[in-house]
Design a protein around this motif. Structure first.
Motif, PDB file in Angstrom:
ATOM      1  N   ALA A   1     -11.113  -9.966   6.217  1.00  0.00           N
ATOM      2  CA  ALA A   1     -11.974 -10.056   7.401  1.00  0.00           C
ATOM      3  C   ALA A   1     -11.388  -9.237   8.546  1.00  0.00           C
ATOM      4  N   ILE A   2     -10.093  -9.317   8.724  1.00  0.00           N
ATOM      5  CA  ILE A   2      -9.452  -8.562   9.799  1.00  0.00           C
ATOM      6  C   ILE A   2      -9.516  -7.064   9.511  1.00  0.00           C
ATOM      7  N   GLN A   3      -9.480  -6.680   8.247  1.00  0.00           N
ATOM      8  CA  GLN A   3      -9.624  -5.267   7.900  1.00  0.00           C
ATOM      9  C   GLN A   3     -11.007  -4.762   8.310  1.00  0.00           C
ATOM     10  N   LEU A   4     -12.044  -5.523   8.035  1.00  0.00           N
ATOM     11  CA  LEU A   4     -13.394  -5.152   8.466  1.00  0.00           C
ATOM     12  C   LEU A   4     -13.469  -5.046   9.987  1.00  0.00           C
ATOM     13  N   TYR A   5     -12.917  -6.044  10.646  1.00  0.00           N
ATOM     14  CA  TYR A   5     -12.954  -6.079  12.106  1.00  0.00           C
ATOM     15  C   TYR A   5     -12.180  -4.901  12.697  1.00  0.00           C
ATOM     16  N   THR A   6     -11.051  -4.575  12.124  1.00  0.00           N
ATOM     17  CA  THR A   6     -10.215  -3.476  12.631  1.00  0.00           C
ATOM     18  C   THR A   6     -10.880  -2.130  12.417  1.00  0.00           C
ATOM     19  N   GLN A   7     -11.474  -1.949  11.242  1.00  0.00           N
ATOM     20  CA  GLN A   7     -12.128  -0.679  10.943  1.00  0.00           C
ATOM     21  C   GLN A   7     -13.438  -0.510  11.706  1.00  0.00           C
ATOM     22  N   LYS A   8     -14.012  -1.618  12.169  1.00  0.00           N
ATOM     23  CA  LYS A   8     -15.317  -1.583  12.856  1.00  0.00           C
ATOM     24  C   LYS A   8     -16.386  -0.964  11.954  1.00  0.00           C
ATOM     25  N   LYS A   9     -16.262  -1.210  10.665  1.00  0.00           N
ATOM     26  CA  LYS A   9     -17.220  -0.720   9.673  1.00  0.00           C
ATOM     27  C   LYS A   9     -17.689  -1.889   8.823  1.00  0.00           C
ATOM     28  N   ARG A  10     -18.838  -1.707   8.165  1.00  0.00           N
ATOM     29  CA  ARG A  10     -19.452  -2.820   7.464  1.00  0.00           C
ATOM     30  C   ARG A  10     -19.135  -2.862   5.973  1.00  0.00           C
ATOM     31  N   HIS A  11     -18.292  -1.957   5.501  1.00  0.00           N
ATOM     32  CA  HIS A  11     -17.949  -1.945   4.082  1.00  0.00           C
ATOM     33  C   HIS A  11     -16.441  -1.766   3.921  1.00  0.00           C
ATOM     34  N   VAL A  12     -15.853  -2.538   3.054  1.00  0.00           N
ATOM     35  CA  VAL A  12     -14.468  -2.322   2.663  1.00  0.00           C
ATOM     36  C   VAL A  12     -14.372  -2.510   1.152  1.00  0.00           C
ATOM     37  N   ALA A  13     -13.678  -1.594   0.497  1.00  0.00           N
ATOM     38  CA  ALA A  13     -13.537  -1.643  -0.957  1.00  0.00           C
ATOM     39  C   ALA A  13     -12.453  -2.638  -1.364  1.00  0.00           C
ATOM     40  N   VAL A  14     -12.626  -3.211  -2.544  1.00  0.00           N
ATOM     41  CA  VAL A  14     -11.648  -4.138  -3.118  1.00  0.00           C
ATOM     42  C   VAL A  14     -11.072  -3.511  -4.387  1.00  0.00           C
ATOM     43  N   VAL A  15      -9.749  -3.516  -4.498  1.00  0.00           N
ATOM     44  CA  VAL A  15      -9.087  -2.911  -5.655  1.00  0.00           C
ATOM     45  C   VAL A  15      -8.186  -3.940  -6.341  1.00  0.00           C
ATOM     46  N   ASN A  16      -7.811  -3.616  -7.589  1.00  0.00           N
ATOM     47  CA  ASN A  16      -6.819  -4.423  -8.295  1.00  0.00           C
ATOM     48  C   ASN A  16      -5.437  -3.814  -8.093  1.00  0.00           C
ATOM     49  N   ASP A  17      -4.461  -4.322  -8.796  1.00  0.00           N
ATOM     50  CA  ASP A  17      -3.090  -3.841  -8.618  1.00  0.00           C
ATOM     51  C   ASP A  17      -2.898  -2.410  -9.097  1.00  0.00           C
ATOM     52  N   ASP A  18      -3.849  -1.888  -9.863  1.00  0.00           N
ATOM     53  CA  ASP A  18      -3.782  -0.505 -10.334  1.00  0.00           C
ATOM     54  C   ASP A  18      -4.625   0.433  -9.468  1.00  0.00           C
ATOM     55  N   ASN A  19      -5.057  -0.061  -8.325  1.00  0.00           N
ATOM     56  CA  ASN A  19      -5.862   0.723  -7.383  1.00  0.00           C
ATOM     57  C   ASN A  19      -7.212   1.115  -7.963  1.00  0.00           C
ATOM     58  N   GLU A  20      -7.725   0.303  -8.864  1.00  0.00           N
ATOM     59  CA  GLU A  20      -9.055   0.512  -9.421  1.00  0.00           C
ATOM     60  C   GLU A  20     -10.048  -0.357  -8.649  1.00  0.00           C
ATOM     61  N   ILE A  21     -11.238   0.169  -8.434  1.00  0.00           N
ATOM     62  CA  ILE A  21     -12.251  -0.541  -7.655  1.00  0.00           C
ATOM     63  C   ILE A  21     -12.839  -1.685  -8.481  1.00  0.00           C
ATOM     64  N   VAL A  22     -12.761  -2.896  -7.922  1.00  0.00           N
ATOM     65  CA  VAL A  22     -13.290  -4.064  -8.629  1.00  0.00           C
ATOM     66  C   VAL A  22     -14.331  -4.809  -7.800  1.00  0.00           C
ATOM     67  N   GLY A  23     -14.485  -4.429  -6.547  1.00  0.00           N
ATOM     68  CA  GLY A  23     -15.443  -5.136  -5.710  1.00  0.00           C
ATOM     69  C   GLY A  23     -15.666  -4.435  -4.386  1.00  0.00           C
ATOM     70  N   ILE A  24     -16.542  -5.012  -3.590  1.00  0.00           N
ATOM     71  CA  ILE A  24     -16.809  -4.513  -2.245  1.00  0.00           C
ATOM     72  C   ILE A  24     -17.126  -5.704  -1.355  1.00  0.00           C
TER      73      ILE A  24
END
Length: 281
Positions: free
Chosen positions: A84-107
């Protein structure tokens, strides 16, 4: 219960790759009716994120790598507060979610947090989370001027007032786009949308409104804002509980709500991104 990002994220989101062209990304956004997607490389590793407004603010770029934001992702095992703080800091409505291998697993978007906010912070007053600027628009303002105001301020929804400063409705970028006239000479070749492509291309153009405002040969009707404002929009009050606001946002998929005083006067706008700061407490 302590929630992790994986508990609330949208799993297996639509993604696209680099290298690629902006025209390819636009077609993906349109066809799938989404406003932003994560970008990965050929090894399936996260590279950045791109939204329709990123495209708008780089109207002369043609390559995805030059337009996408290399915004920090969050890990699926992070606490939701950190996301939540990452969204608030970026002032953007999308943030990507990754696993430990830096692969995209969510948004994640603010919508993913609304039920949790209602559960944990529902009794916080709306007035205690508002902090973003809001720009009122006079109801007789020409559409062309309202559009310029949006582009310069990067605020895409205005409360509308009459000459006595009384709140009369709401206008958004989408409302204006619905009234623009697109000529046959729209730059469809540059956007990668040819005449022989599927009909969804033209219906979906509204989803990338700001890109075509910048790149296309369009005319904004010479009419005042009051001709297309949303009358009697859903509102919230300064003294309302936050749970009432986020319930409306969740049910109607709103990004913002007009906020009124107890006397019915416009006070400002409540934006979903600014609510994210509540997780800092």
């Amino acid at each position: 219960m302590d929630y992790k990002v994986s508990d609330i994220m949208t799993k297996n989101p639509l993604c696209y790759t680099v290298p690629s062209s902006i025209s390819e990304v636009i077609k993906i956004l349109i066809k799938n009716n989404v406003t932003g997607i994560p970008i990965k490389n050929s090894q399936n590793k996260y590279q950045g994120i791109i939204t329709r407004r990123d495209i708008f603010y780089n109207p002369d770029e043609t390559q995805t790598a030059l337009v996408m934001r290399k915004a920090p992702p969050v890990n699926q095992n992070d606490p939701v507060e950190a996301a939540a703080i990452q969204l608030y800091t970026q002032k953007k409505r999308h943030v990507a979610v990754v696993n430990d291998d830096n692969e995209i697993v969510g948004i994640l978007t603010p919508q993913n947090f609304l039920n949790l906010i209602k559960e944990k912070y529902g009794k916080v007053k709306v007035k205690n989370v508002m902090e973003y600027s809001s720009v009122p628009c006079w109801e007789d303002t020409p559409l062309s001027v309202a559009l310029l105001m949006m582009n310069l301020s990067q605020i895409y929804s205005f409360p509308v007032v009459d000459k006595n400063a009384k709140f009369t409705g709401l206008v958004t970028d989408r409302d204006i786009f619905d009234r623009v006239k697109m000529y046959e000479t729209i730059e469809s070749s540059e956007a990668g949308i040819a005449d022989d492509e599927d009909p969804w291309s033209w219906d979906g153009i509204k989803n990338v409104f700001t890109y075509f405002i910048a790149k296309s040969n369009i005319t904004v009707p010479d009419i005042p804002v009051k001709k297309l404002l949303v009358k009697d929009p859903q509102v919230i009050y300064l003294e309302s509980d936050l749970e009432d606001a986020v319930k409306l946002m969740a049910q109607r998929n709103y990004n913002q709500l007009p906020v009124l005083t107890g006397h019915g006067d416009i006070y400002g706008m409540l934006y979903d991104i600014e609510i994210m700061k509540i997780f800092k407490d």
